[in-house]
Structure formats: structure tokens, C-alpha cells
Design an enzyme around this catalytic site. Structure first.
Site, PDB file in Angstrom:
ATOM      1  N   TYR A   1       0.777  -1.207   0.043  1.00 23.43           N
ATOM      2  CA  TYR A   1      -0.026   0.043  -0.096  1.00 23.43           C
ATOM      3  C   TYR A   1       0.700   1.249  -0.027  1.00 23.43           C
ATOM      4  O   TYR A   1       2.098   1.165   0.192  1.00 23.43           O
ATOM      5  CB  TYR A   1      -1.012   0.067   1.180  1.00 23.43           C
ATOM      6  CG  TYR A   1      -0.700  -0.014   2.652  1.00 23.43           C
ATOM      7  CD1 TYR A   1       0.535   0.054   3.112  1.00 23.43           C
ATOM      8  CD2 TYR A   1      -1.834  -0.496   3.151  1.00 23.43           C
ATOM      9  CE1 TYR A   1       0.705   0.015   4.307  1.00 23.43           C
ATOM     10  CE2 TYR A   1      -1.776  -0.257   4.534  1.00 23.43           C
ATOM     11  CZ  TYR A   1      -0.397  -0.175   5.154  1.00 23.43           C
ATOM     12  OH  TYR A   1      -0.242  -0.286   6.616  1.00 23.43           O
ATOM     13  N   GLU A   2       0.358   2.426  -0.428  1.00 19.75           N
ATOM     14  CA  GLU A   2       0.704   3.835  -0.468  1.00 19.75           C
ATOM     15  C   GLU A   2       1.667   3.596  -1.801  1.00 19.75           C
ATOM     16  O   GLU A   2       2.844   4.158  -1.378  1.00 19.75           O
ATOM     17  CB  GLU A   2       1.670   4.038   0.833  1.00 19.75           C
ATOM     18  CG  GLU A   2       0.741   4.032   2.046  1.00 19.75           C
ATOM     19  CD  GLU A   2      -0.747   5.012   1.896  1.00 19.75           C
ATOM     20  OE1 GLU A   2      -0.547   5.747   0.999  1.00 19.75           O
ATOM     21  OE2 GLU A   2      -1.624   5.080   2.745  1.00 19.75           O
TER      22      GLU A   2
END
Lengths: 596, 596
Positions: B439-440
């Protein structure tokens, strides 16, 4: 939902073209294993794995096994699939014809097992453990025991287990406490608790044959006082009919990270009737027969899960539209390009593909040596084959599970966020395959087996055989221009491996910690070198085909490209492993335990 | 059950001795951050993390979150812990005093966040996302928006979220479809579906401030038509009082591999009232402010989980008796030695320890540059600091999560079979930290950010600053005999990094696939070099202490040993990464998609 398609072309390539099983048609079992029959078996097995076992994989993960009143219920569909397995005669594939087996070479069985594990690892462990029990009995059981138990293990009507671990002892079996008391009638009564017993209890088969390590009352302490026993769930009469329920019960199921479809049992033995297998106090040796085979089977699981993880990541990468190729749109009419256009996505897929195919070649190459160890006509070949098989067993177990796990993780990464969400299934492969680095001897134990035992035994005879295999290949192909880019890096890796081996000889005899501290890196260096040999062999075969009648065949072209990827992008890691080996034990051992 | 003890001594060592924050006492926030205050904060935070958050970690994993009638229930204890977090003033730690913040340097907040993530990663994501929303608003919000929303985000009374992903678009936000229609009163009505929204819905806070990327009706296609909006769960009146429930609802929770304690929501926007943040069509830039900060926070999670996994593996290794040391019994009165005597077990612990401490140093070093980018007095320093912070952000995000995951896996391996069983907790760390690689911005995206943007921007100014930092260290310490064994390998790594950088300059401008294919390896090479610099700095500090008043202090002695382990056993991997970079894109791109 994930799917699976057995890599049948790759199996054919390896068995018929690279290894060429027909060379051994003079040996028992090989005569029957004609390319036609093998292809037919592969096709049927693929169908069974793809259509019966794979659809149950997520079911098994979600439902898991349940225990109620001592009865273990397996996930929906498992019992029916098991019946189909038995009906198809699959458990008998490589077993001894004297007990109903089909007698095919084990290398063919390995191919079958990979498909089963790819499709449903948790399911595959039920017949997998049975085969381990079969092996222990056929090598160490009495004729009576063989006659009584083997036919139904071979048919799959009964399953088997391995009972080693106790709460306070896993690796160090010398500590085990499970006790066996002679009953006076030649049998024993076993009492104690075993844990982490895969496939320990279920109702899919009429009977379960537990192979149990225990200490006969009064036996010496340590590993020299361990004996192997056979403990059937239901006692078996002289006529083969099932009798009384034996005093062995499942006392609990472990909650685990994965392989939920397999029942991991606490097994309680409460004066259970038991029969000695082999000699008193020689149980560990007998169990190792079973375990060595199991170790190859675990290495196989690493490849199998990496393969199915790769296949699904590949499908995702071709389907998911996101971003544009750095070199301009490849799907200009769509909103974005499929992510397989991105070099970093391809890098991940190539990493996994290069591992899967290289490791599979090494697994089959080793399994073939295993067959030759059993079946070759001359003792010299049998000895050499047995050496190589023994040498490669820990290498395959540890490397293929370390990298099989890494492959499943890398495949999961291809999905981005979807890889973390259960419904896509990528994360199940990661959770399932993780156990393979641990069970049947942790990968650290494999490395110690390699360095502490396999290297040293008979003055390094096995490792010299291995170097001779490489040298023979280099000698035979070193002048081939089209192979130079593969032969040269193989030579470099070989040199690194030789240096690491020499370093141990010079530095680990007096200071064994130097062996322990470098063992894991040495094992990876060993595996990389062996797989470099495999890629060189595969590329040679592929290039020969491309030059002779198969020009432009994308399968062979992909082999050459993938082999090149392996030698340029993965093989250079040997240098770092060599550096780690040569760093020795000092920094590893320097800290007091409290300073960690 | 796992435990956690915050590595407070290591924090003190880094902040006071290696980085020496008092050097910056002239800067806002730093003046207040005296060693005494910082130590007090660390001690209080440690207590909160160890006693309040850690005991809820397994609870969160087991119970997960549930959704009923649009209401999300978090695991038992989470709401109470959140109240304690707010009562303790923790969310305000590094926020702007104008909005109720404590104004401390972010480097202190990073230390707090590491403790929270180690103790309970899933819990830590609730305040973590809030801080991201705070950052986006303070940089891009209007004064009215800041006055209305920031005080309660700072206090923690309200939480925040980031809404980027849609089912058909994650990395490629240009494809997003969520639509914003002007309502005529300056506000907008937003409709669409967002997925994977961490902390998207819960009842722990009075309000949730969603920051949402959407396309204003009629805006251009692609990333140039994306705007950032603020969508409160409850509308906020001019007096700050909560008003009507907004038309944003949680439509589902994802079933995930881990971080079960955090609610990962499908968020449905159905003409929800929304307020534009910053300029029209400049939403992506605003979101990146939030994301860059979030990326450091994700890198931190990698270290945090590796740290807690390490601590528990260490405890297991000291407690578990199995086998004897190769050099003879170390626990002769017991049935076996603790497994920490075995070199291979130590190797695993040292691997993780060397990563944890080296990566933590790099994280704090980078966070300090981030503070200087905001607060330094002269523009030259601010520019350089901003360059280094931007350069290291993708490096930290990707390397620390790749290796943090590897650390959690290696720690799990120390346990043997117990590592696979849920009750020991080692496997939860592995499952939880896995998301951090994704994620990110996946780690592949980080590598492209590093190679495609950060390297190239301003003619390579940032990377030259980084080389200058290394050169200054080598220059200043190269003649110090006691540091030679650290400075020399740092120089080798630096050379490898320079060669890889040059290779990109020479080969990737005309052929961008060469950058894409080598980016991930380049990022690891970069991180290893940076961490080698950190180790050299830490060892220098430790040696100085050992020579001046702290002779024999095991903490400093362990630093020297661990640094040595890093340079001899881990750093040599730079060569393989360089080889992979230089292998280029040809083999990566050669296969047709169908040949995979």
C-alpha cells in the site's frame, strides 16, 4: 478465484527431452515408462488436479478441519476427492508391484505430486504422508507387516502418518518421552503425546497407520534409545479385517497460518497397541528413510506453490489495465495497458518463472538419481546416484522452499492490493507454502545436514561427484559458441562453490561454528550452482530443438530467454553467499545472549 | 503470547548521541525537544504501547472488524485504547501549535509511531491516517478549512482517511471515475465508489474526515483532471457543531491476509457533500503531500514489525531447549541448550537485528532532514534537506518493507513449528506487515519514483547531495584505524551505487525500460549503501563512548559487533544488485506476453 493449469509441456520437455528417460528402458519400471504412457499419466493427473483438487483449495482454506468428540471432519469435498484419488489408482503409481503398486519410476511420481500440491497442497498432504509411511515400512518392516499393511496403503484405502514431535522436542528427538512397554505378546503399549501430526485423524480412509517414535522402557537416553512403532487406528486381524479401535485419539487441532485443509493433530497415545518396526533403538534411522523422501516432497511443495502462484499472477498481469508502457501505449484502444508491459512487473514474473523451471529441473534430475540409486544395474552407478540424491536432498528441501515462498510472495506482489485480499487467493499460496520452510526439518537443519554430514561423508565423495557432473558438462559444451553465455557463468558459480567448500575444509574442522554460521549461505550457493547447470542443460536441449525442426517454437525460445535471465540476474548472487560463508562465525557468535 | 518492549535505549542513542538533536535547538520545536523531554515522551509512549496497545494486537487479529447496517464495530478494547490515545494528547505530538499541536520535530513523532506500530499495527493505522489527512489540509486547505477541521484532527477527536483507489484503478489514478458536481453554493456533490479505505468507518471518533480524489464534471481526462475533496462523515456547522450525516457509507469490509483490526472499507459516495481542497484539477499533487508522509510511515511499519517479531523470536531462542552447542554444552545441567547457542539461529537473529537498527537509523536520519526541510533557517539547508528527504522516501518505503517482511519471516523461522501456529503470534506479524510492501504505492512504484523522478530531478542534485554526505564521512574518518573495516566497505558500496547510477544515465535515457527493469535492484543497492553509512556513523559514536567513560557497556559493544555483521554478511549483496541493474531490460522484455 485462482485457477491452475498443469505445466504439462514442461514436464514432457524435462522427462523426454532433457532427462530422456528412455535411456534407462533396461531398468525395472523404466521399461513401462514409455513417453506415451508418461504423457497419458500426466494428462490424466493434470485433469484430476485441475478439475477435482483445485476447486477445493479455497474451500479447504476457508472451512478448515473441525474436531468433535475425537472425530475430525475435513472440508467439504475432500472426502469425495480422496475417493477419486483412490479410484484412480494414484497412490499406487510408484509403489512396489509386489504390494499392488504400478512400479513406475519415482521421477514420474514427483511430477504427479507437483500437480497435486499446486492444485491443493493441504489435500496433497494426506496421500503424501501415506507414501512416507509406505516407504518406512517397505524398507524396515517385517514381511508380515508388509503383507498386512502395505497393500492398503498402496491402494490408498488406508492412510499413514509420521509421529515425531512432542511439545518439548522437535529437532532434538533425543529428548522424546513417549514410552513403549512390551506387552508380553510381542506387541507394545505406547503412551505419550505427539503434536503437529499432519493428517493425524480424519474419516476419509478406513484406517490410519501411525508410525510413531517412542522409547522402549529402559532404553538408553538420547537418540540411541528411540524405536519406531506402527500404531494402527483400528487393529488389523490376521485376515486383514479391521478390529478394535486402538487407544490413539486426536486431542486437538492446531490453528495455523495456512494449510487449513489438512488436520494438524495433537495425538494422544494411551497404552495404544503398537508393533516394533525394524530393530529396537534403531528407530531414528528408520524414520530418516521416511523423512528423506518427505524432504524431497517438501521441496516439491515449494516449487508447486510458486508455480500456481505464478500462473495466477501472470493471468492478473495480462488482464489488469493500469498505466502505459514506458515505450508508448501497447493497448491504445483501451483505457490503459495491461500491467505485464511494465518492466518491474515482468521482472517479478521472470524471477518466479526462472526459479520454477530451474528448480523443477533440479528436482526431477535428483529424483532420477534416486531411481538410479534403487534400480541401476551396476553398483558404481547406484553408489554415485545415492550420493548425489543424498547431497541434493537438503539443498532441494531448503532452497526450493525458501525460494518457493519468495516466489509466492513475489507473485502476490504482482497483484498490488488485490494480492492482500482473500478473494483473489494469492495470499493463501503464501500462507500455505510458508510451512514448507519449517517442517520435515527446518531449512536451518537442512543446511547443517548438507554441511555437517553430506559434504563430509566418505571424504567428500558426493560433492566431488557433483563437481564432476559440472565439469563434464563444461568440458563437453565449453566450445559451443551458442552456450558460452551459460557455460561461463556456470564456471564462475562452480568456482565460488569450490572456494566455499574449501573454506569449510580449512576453517570448520577445528571450529565447527564456522560451518554452522555459513551453512545457510552455502546451501543457497550450492543450489544456485546446481540450477545453473540445469539451465545450461535445458538451454542446450532447447537450442538443439530450435536448430532442428522446431525453429521459432516459443516454448524453446522462452527457455533460452529465461535461462539467460537466470544467469544474468539471479546467478550473480553466488558472490554474496561466498562472502557470507567466508565471513565466518566470529561476528555471529560474538554477542552474549543477553546482548541480543 | 507475544510481548513488546520498546527499544528506548536505541531511540536515545540515535536521537541524542548519533543525530544529536540539541544541535538544532535554535529551530522551532527543537528548542522544546530537550533530551529530558524526549526521554520522558519516549518512556510514556513506551508504557502506552506496551501496556495498552500490545495486549490488543492478537485480539484485533482474531476478532477483526464487523459491519452491520453500515456501522463498523472495531475489536474489543480498541475504542477504549483510542480514548486513551486522545486523552494522552498523542495525536498532537508533532502538529502545528496553531491548531493545538505540540509542535515537536517529526523525528520524535516517528519514534512514537514506531512503538505504536510494533505494539499494534492495525490500531496504529487509525491515528496514522488521521495524521495524513492533517498534513494534506495544513498544506492545501483554506484557512476556513484549517480552522474548522484541524483542531479536532489534531486532538484526535476526529479521524481522517485517504480515498484514492477505485475498483478499476489503483496505481493509475488517471483512470478514476468518482464524480464531483458543483452544488452552486461552493460545495460539491460527490458520487462514486472507493475501495481499500483503511480506517474508513468506525465509531471510535465523533467524526471522520474523508479526503477524496474525484473528477469535477467536465474536467480533463487523466491525472490532470483530478481534484481533492474533503467529505466529512457528519457535516460540520459554522459553530463547529456536528450536523447531518453525510451521504458516505461503508458498503463492505475486505477480508484480508492481516491487519484485521483495521477496517478496510468499501466507501460509497452518493451525492455526498464535499468541499474542494486546494485548486481544481490539482488534486493529485495535494494527495502526494499526504502520500509522501504516509510512505515514510509505511517504511516505519516494516521496521516496527520486524522489531517486535525479532524481540519475540529472541525470547523464544533463549527459552527453547533443543540440541547442544557445536562447541559443547552451554547448559550442562539442563536436558539441552537454548537454541540461541546455534550459529544458524544466531545468524537469523543477527540478520534481523542488523536490519532493524540500521534501518531505524536511516529512518530517523531521513525524518530529521524532513524537519530541517521545514524548519532550517537558511534556504540552502532547506533545499538540500528537502532533496534528501524526497530521495530517501521511496528508498525507505520499499526497502524497509521488503526487509521488514523478510525480518518478520526470519523471526518466525527461529520458532520452528511454533512459528506457524497462531497462538505464538509470530505468524501474525508476517501477515500484518505484508501489506506494507503493497500500500501507499507498491514497492515497484517506489523504485520507479526513485529512478524515474528523484534521481533525474534538478540534474541529479539530490543524489549528488547523498554522495557528498558519504564522501564527507569517508573524508573525515577514513584515517581512523578503528573505523577502517566500516569505511572501506562503505566506499565499495558507494562505488557500486555510483556505477549503477552512471549506467542508468548512459543507458536509460534513450531506453527507459532499462530504468524500469533495474529500478528495484537499484533501490536495494541504494538502501544498503545508505545503511552502511548509518552503521559507520553508529559505530563511530559507539566506539567514542566505549573509549570515553562507557568502557565495556554491552550496548555499545553490541553496536560495533552488529555493524561488523552488517558490513561482512549483508552489504556484499550490493554487487549482485549492480549486476542485475547492468543486465538491463533485454531479457526482461524479450518474451511475448503469451510466452509467460
Amino acid at each position: 478465484m485462482p485457477t491452475y493449469q498443469a505445466p504439462t509441456r514442461d514436464y514432457g520437455f524435462l522427462l523426454h527431452e532433457v532427462l530422456d528417460l528412455t535411456r534407462y528402458a533396461n531398468l525395472p519400471g523404466f521399461a513401462e515408462a514409455t513417453p506415451d504412457l508418461v504423457d497419458q499419466i500426466i494428462a490424466q493427473a493434470a485433469k484430476f488436479a485441475e478439475e477435482v483438487l483445485q476447486p477445493l483449495n479455497a474451500v479447504g482454506d476457508t472451512q478448515g478441519c473441525t474436531l468433535k468428540d475425537g472425530v475430525v471432519t475435513v472440508p467439504d469435498g475432500f472426502a469425495d476427492a480422496y475417493r477419486q484419488l483412490v479410484d484412480g489408482g494414484w497412490p499406487a503409481l510408484v509403489c512396489d508391484p509386489r504390494y499392488g503398486g504400478q512400479g513406475l519410476p519415482n521421477v514420474v511420481g514427483v511430477v504427479f505430486n507437483e500437480m497435486v500440491s499446486s492444485a491443493n497442497m493441504a489435500f496433497g498432504m494426506y496421500p503424501g504422508l501415506s507414501h512416507g509411511a509406505y516407504s518406512a515400512l517397505i524398507h524396515h518392516g517385517s514381511d508380515d507387516q508388509k503383507d498386512t499393511y502395505l497393500p492398503r496403503l498402496v491402494s490408498g484405502e488406508w492412510t499413514g502418518t509420521m509421529n515425531l514431535t512432542e511439545p518439548h522436542c522437535g529437532t532434538d528427538l533425543g529428548l522424546l518421552r513417549t514410552k513403549a512397554v512390551p506387552a508380553g505378546d510381542g506387541s507394545y503399549r505406547i503412551s505419550g503425546q505427539k503434536i503437529w501430526i499432519s493428517a493425524g485423524e480424519h474419516e476419509m480412509a478406513e484406517n490410519i497407520i501411525h508410525l510413531v517414535l517412542a522409547r522402549i522402557e529402559g532404553a538408553p537416553e538420547g537418540v540411541g534409545g528411540i524405536s519406531l512403532f506402527l500404531v494402527p487406528k483400528y487393529l488389523v486381524g490376521a485376515d486383514g479385517a479391521l478390529g478394535a479401535r486402538n487407544a490413539v485419539r486426536c486431542g486437538g487441532l492446531e490453528e495455523k497460518m495456512g494449510i487449513h485443509g489438512n488436520a494438524t493433530c495433537v495425538m494422544n497415545y494411551d497404552e495404544a497397541t503398537a508393533f516394533l518396526v525394524g530393530e529396537e533403538n534403531k528407530g531414528l534411522k528408520a524414520m530418516f528413510t521416511m523423512m528423506n523422501e518427505a524432504r524431497l516432497g517438501v521441496g516439491l511443495q515449494g516449487i508447486a506453490l510458486s508455480e500456481v502462484a505464478y500462473q495466477n499472477a501472470r493471468a492478473f498481469a495480462k488482464d489488469r489495465l493500469q498505466g502505459r508502457a514506458l515505450t508508448g501505449p501497447k493497448n491504445p484502444d483501451g483505457p490503459a495497458d495491461p500491467i505485464i508491459v511494465h518492466p518491474d512487473v515482468r521482472r517479478m514474473l521472470m524471477n518466479v518463472k526462472a526459479f520454477n523451471e530451474g528448480a523443477r529441473a533440479l528436482l526431477l534430475w535428483t529424483a532420477l538419481w534416486g531411481d538410479l540409486a534403487d534400480r541401476a544395474e551396476d553398483e558404481e552407478t547406484r553408489r554415485k546416484a545415492d550420493d548425489l540424491m543424498g547431497l541434493m536432498t537438503p539443498v532441494l528441501k531448503a532452497y526450493c522452499t525458501d525460494m518457493g515462498f519468495a516466489g509466492a510472495v513475489e507473485a502476490q506482489q504482482v497483484y498490488g492490493g488485490s494480492g492482500y485480499v482473500k478473494e483473489w487467493g494469492a495470499e493463501q499460496f503464501v500462507r500455505d507454502v510458508r510451512i514448507a520452510m519449517i517442517y520435515e526439518g527446518t531449512n536451518g537443519i537442512q543446511a547443517l545436514d548438507l554441511v555437517g554430514r553430506k559434504l563430509a561423508s566418505h571424504g567428500g565423495r558426493a560433492v566431488f561427484s557433483f563437481f564432476a557432473e559440472i565439469d563434464a558438462f563444461i568440458e563437453a559444451n565449453g566450445d559451443d559458441d551458442s552456450l558460452k553465455e551459460f557455460v561461463a557463468p556456470l564456471g564462475v558459480a562452480r568456482k565460488h562453490l569450490e572456494k566455499a567448500t574449501m573454506w569449510f575444509m580449512e576453517n570448520a574442522l577445528e571450529k565447527p561454528d564456522n560451518a554452522g554460521a555459513g551453512a545457510a549461505d552455502y546451501l543457497h550457493l550450492f543450489a544456485l550452482t546446481a540450477i545453473a547447470l540445469m539451465w545450461a542443460q535445458m538451454v542446450r536441449t532447447a537450442q538443439a530443438r530450435l536448430a532442428n525442426g522446431a525453429a521459432g517454437d516459443p516454448f524453446y525460445e522462452a527457455k533460452v530467454v529465461t535461462g539467460r535471465y537466470f544467469v544474468t540476474r539471479i546467478l550473480p548472487r553466488t558472490a554474496a553467499h561466498l562472502a557470507a560463508v567466508k565471513a565466518g562465525a566470529d561476528d555471529v557468535m560474538a554477542l552474549a545472549a543477553d546482548a541480543f
